[in-house]
Design a protein around this motif. Sequence first.
Motif, mmCIF file in Angstrom:
data_model
loop_
_atom_site.group_PDB
_atom_site.id
_atom_site.type_symbol
_atom_site.label_atom_id
_atom_site.label_comp_id
_atom_site.label_asym_id
_atom_site.label_seq_id
_atom_site.Cartn_x
_atom_site.Cartn_y
_atom_site.Cartn_z
ATOM 1 N N GLU A 23 -13.332 40.876 14.982
ATOM 2 C CA GLU A 23 -11.957 40.646 14.517
ATOM 3 C C GLU A 23 -10.951 41.229 15.507
ATOM 4 O OE1 GLU A 23 -9.120 41.297 10.571
ATOM 5 O OE2 GLU A 23 -11.054 42.314 10.706
ATOM 6 N N ALA A 24 -11.229 42.434 15.992
ATOM 7 C CA ALA A 24 -10.325 43.069 16.953
ATOM 8 C C ALA A 24 -10.275 42.291 18.261
ATOM 9 C CB ALA A 24 -10.765 44.514 17.209
ATOM 10 N N LEU A 25 -11.436 41.802 18.711
ATOM 11 C CA LEU A 25 -11.483 41.063 19.965
ATOM 12 C C LEU A 25 -10.766 39.721 19.840
ATOM 13 C CD1 LEU A 25 -12.586 41.091 22.873
ATOM 14 C CD2 LEU A 25 -14.641 39.965 22.021
ATOM 15 N N LEU A 26 -10.809 39.120 18.649
ATOM 16 C CA LEU A 26 -10.178 37.814 18.451
ATOM 17 C C LEU A 26 -8.675 37.904 18.224
ATOM 18 C CD1 LEU A 26 -12.670 35.768 16.227
ATOM 19 C CD2 LEU A 26 -12.305 35.650 18.699
ATOM 20 N N LYS A 27 -8.144 39.090 18.077
ATOM 21 C CA LYS A 27 -6.699 39.224 17.879
ATOM 22 C C LYS A 27 -5.956 38.568 19.040
ATOM 23 C CE LYS A 27 -3.014 42.651 17.307
ATOM 24 N NZ LYS A 27 -2.313 41.852 16.278
ATOM 25 N N ASP A 275 -11.482 50.795 27.650
ATOM 26 C CA ASP A 275 -10.798 50.371 28.873
ATOM 27 C C ASP A 275 -11.449 49.140 29.507
ATOM 28 O OD1 ASP A 275 -13.129 51.639 29.641
ATOM 29 O OD2 ASP A 275 -12.232 52.626 31.396
ATOM 30 N N PHE A 276 -12.378 48.519 28.797
ATOM 31 C CA PHE A 276 -13.042 47.297 29.275
ATOM 32 C C PHE A 276 -11.984 46.252 29.638
ATOM 33 C CE2 PHE A 276 -15.870 43.518 27.967
ATOM 34 C CZ PHE A 276 -16.532 43.502 29.191
ATOM 35 N N GLY A 277 -12.200 45.562 30.754
ATOM 36 C CA GLY A 277 -11.177 44.672 31.290
ATOM 37 C C GLY A 277 -10.889 43.429 30.473
ATOM 38 N N ILE A 278 -11.803 43.043 29.581
ATOM 39 C CA ILE A 278 -11.567 41.861 28.753
ATOM 40 C C ILE A 278 -10.612 42.233 27.622
ATOM 41 C CG2 ILE A 278 -12.616 40.234 27.131
ATOM 42 C CD1 ILE A 278 -15.060 40.173 28.934
ATOM 43 N N THR A 279 -9.460 41.587 27.607
ATOM 44 C CA THR A 279 -8.432 41.905 26.616
ATOM 45 C C THR A 279 -8.265 40.814 25.558
ATOM 46 O OG1 THR A 279 -6.701 40.923 28.010
ATOM 47 C CG2 THR A 279 -7.148 43.281 28.289
ATOM 48 N N HIS A 280 -8.624 39.578 25.888
ATOM 49 C CA HIS A 280 -8.418 38.462 24.968
ATOM 50 C C HIS A 280 -9.575 37.465 25.074
ATOM 51 C CE1 HIS A 280 -4.322 40.020 25.474
ATOM 52 N NE2 HIS A 280 -4.000 39.422 24.344
ATOM 53 N N VAL A 281 -9.695 36.652 24.045
ATOM 54 C CA VAL A 281 -10.641 35.532 24.038
ATOM 55 C C VAL A 281 -9.859 34.237 24.192
ATOM 56 C CG1 VAL A 281 -12.231 34.195 22.590
ATOM 57 C CG2 VAL A 281 -12.370 36.704 22.631
ATOM 58 N N HIS A 282 -10.345 33.371 25.070
ATOM 59 C CA HIS A 282 -9.746 32.041 25.242
ATOM 60 C C HIS A 282 -10.802 30.998 24.886
ATOM 61 C CE1 HIS A 282 -7.555 28.630 26.654
ATOM 62 N NE2 HIS A 282 -8.448 28.350 27.577
ATOM 63 N N PHE A 283 -10.523 30.204 23.855
ATOM 64 C CA PHE A 283 -11.503 29.238 23.368
ATOM 65 C C PHE A 283 -11.354 27.875 24.047
ATOM 66 C CE2 PHE A 283 -11.790 31.907 19.425
ATOM 67 C CZ PHE A 283 -13.166 32.086 19.446
ATOM 68 N N PHE A 284 -12.512 27.330 24.434
ATOM 69 C CA PHE A 284 -12.627 25.933 24.829
ATOM 70 C C PHE A 284 -13.229 25.195 23.630
ATOM 71 C CE2 PHE A 284 -12.636 28.261 28.760
ATOM 72 C CZ PHE A 284 -12.014 27.429 29.699
ATOM 73 N N PRO A 285 -12.444 24.438 22.876
ATOM 74 C CA PRO A 285 -12.946 23.823 21.642
ATOM 75 C C PRO A 285 -13.752 22.553 21.915
ATOM 76 C CG PRO A 285 -10.650 23.256 21.938
ATOM 77 C CD PRO A 285 -11.010 24.167 23.088
ATOM 78 N N LEU A 286 -14.911 22.722 22.524
ATOM 79 C CA LEU A 286 -15.697 21.578 22.969
ATOM 80 C C LEU A 286 -16.246 20.761 21.804
ATOM 81 C CD1 LEU A 286 -17.628 23.252 25.941
ATOM 82 C CD2 LEU A 286 -15.405 22.099 25.958
ATOM 83 N N GLY A 287 -16.331 21.360 20.637
ATOM 84 C CA GLY A 287 -16.778 20.635 19.447
ATOM 85 C C GLY A 287 -15.627 20.213 18.555
ATOM 86 N N GLY A 288 -14.401 20.346 19.053
ATOM 87 C CA GLY A 288 -13.221 19.966 18.284
ATOM 88 C C GLY A 288 -12.368 21.163 17.905
ATOM 89 N N ILE A 289 -11.060 20.951 17.891
ATOM 90 C CA ILE A 289 -10.121 22.032 17.580
ATOM 91 C C ILE A 289 -10.321 22.522 16.149
ATOM 92 C CG2 ILE A 289 -7.681 22.630 17.376
ATOM 93 C CD1 ILE A 289 -7.174 20.404 19.509
ATOM 94 N N LYS A 290 -10.504 21.601 15.216
ATOM 95 C CA LYS A 290 -10.649 21.982 13.809
ATOM 96 C C LYS A 290 -11.893 22.847 13.603
ATOM 97 C CE LYS A 290 -10.530 19.940 9.151
ATOM 98 N NZ LYS A 290 -11.779 20.488 8.586
ATOM 99 N N ALA A 291 -13.017 22.445 14.200
ATOM 100 C CA ALA A 291 -14.252 23.226 14.062
ATOM 101 C C ALA A 291 -14.084 24.616 14.652
ATOM 102 C CB ALA A 291 -15.412 22.496 14.735
ATOM 103 N N ASN A 292 -13.392 24.706 15.788
ATOM 104 C CA ASN A 292 -13.180 25.996 16.439
ATOM 105 C C ASN A 292 -12.289 26.891 15.585
ATOM 106 O OD1 ASN A 292 -12.971 26.741 19.966
ATOM 107 N ND2 ASN A 292 -12.669 28.166 18.273
ATOM 108 N N ALA A 293 -11.195 26.304 15.089
ATOM 109 C CA ALA A 293 -10.270 27.080 14.274
ATOM 110 C C ALA A 293 -10.936 27.571 12.989
ATOM 111 C CB ALA A 293 -9.038 26.239 13.944
ATOM 112 N N GLU A 294 -11.747 26.718 12.373
ATOM 113 C CA GLU A 294 -12.423 27.119 11.135
ATOM 114 C C GLU A 294 -13.428 28.240 11.395
ATOM 115 O OE1 GLU A 294 -13.955 23.444 9.639
ATOM 116 O OE2 GLU A 294 -12.074 22.915 8.622
ATOM 117 N N TRP A 295 -14.094 28.189 12.561
ATOM 118 C CA TRP A 295 -15.013 29.276 12.912
ATOM 119 C C TRP A 295 -14.237 30.586 13.059
ATOM 120 C CZ3 TRP A 295 -15.574 33.012 16.508
ATOM 121 C CH2 TRP A 295 -16.818 33.682 16.549
ATOM 122 N N ALA A 296 -13.062 30.525 13.716
ATOM 123 C CA ALA A 296 -12.251 31.730 13.910
ATOM 124 C C ALA A 296 -11.750 32.276 12.583
ATOM 125 C CB ALA A 296 -11.072 31.421 14.836
ATOM 126 N N ILE A 297 -11.388 31.390 11.660
ATOM 127 C CA ILE A 297 -10.953 31.820 10.336
ATOM 128 C C ILE A 297 -12.094 32.532 9.610
ATOM 129 C CG2 ILE A 297 -10.230 31.012 8.054
ATOM 130 C CD1 ILE A 297 -8.797 28.673 9.559
#
Length: 310
Positions: A23-27, A275-297
């Motif tokens: 959850e923190a990483l997906l913020k 202090d890990f350099g990865i600060t955000h997640v960037h999604f490539f919704p290769l299976g569709g935007i709706k499927a990606n968004a629902e997974w994130a929810i």
Amino acid sequence: MALLNFRKRDVAAEAGPVNGAIEALLKDYSIEVMPRTAEKVEDFRALLPEGTRVYIAHIEGTPIDDMVATAKRLNEAGYPVMPHFPARIIKDRATLVDWIARYQGEANVDQALLLAGGVEKPHGDYDSSMQLLESGAFGDAGFKRLHVAGHPEGNRDIDPDGSMTNVDAALRWKQAFSETSDADMALATQFAFDAGPIIKWADGLKANGIDLPIHIGIAGPAKLQTLIKFAIACGVGPSLKVLQKRAMDVTKLLLPYEPTDVLSELAAHKAAHPDFGITHVHFFPLGGIKANAEWAIKNGGASGVPADLS
């Protein structure tokens, strides 16, 4: 307001237990669309959290009119927009300045992802994102944020021998440029499926003095065959073995891939190393935007709740 808050809690409850580190990483995660995929989404506010940065991929042959129209729609829905500027499809400085002016004037855009672009032969004067940065056009326009590409598993377009020599040299150049630029800069990476090489790459950058924030590319839920096709086309390297191993497991072959494992490992590492350099997640919704968004929810708790429920 009370009703909206109640609905927000219902969404979290329906999602079930949420891994706090994920959850923190997906913020403040971001997501990528194309004009043709965006057309299929009736209302982005029903899918994406308020303030989600939406990248618009500019594929060769896509008219700039379609790109700007998509950016305008997303901006009017309340989302910050980051269009791609692929150097190799931009004919000359006049074209670059025109695109910037249109994005600004029609869609209120003040950020961009600069990359070479997946075109073998440049259409004009530009071959790399470094040339776009050197042009000064984004600084002249007062762009506030500029992202450039990162490649945790290398890039055979730049280093055909499979080494990281030219990729690493380019990153050092971009780091130096970021130290003189007024814009906030970050690395947005190609997607990968194995956390181990990603962690090693990110830690290696910091050890070599490259401290640009990393927005790690992650493939969203999709059919396994779809992911393998995109992974091969995009030159994904060692972590492709993760998909191939999964394809050999009959019990998993027909199940859609989900990024739970790779994000769990990255989130755990970040929780242990703030202090890990990865600060955000960037999604490539290769299976569709709706499927990606629902997974994130489902997996992101409050970090995935769509705007119209927040």
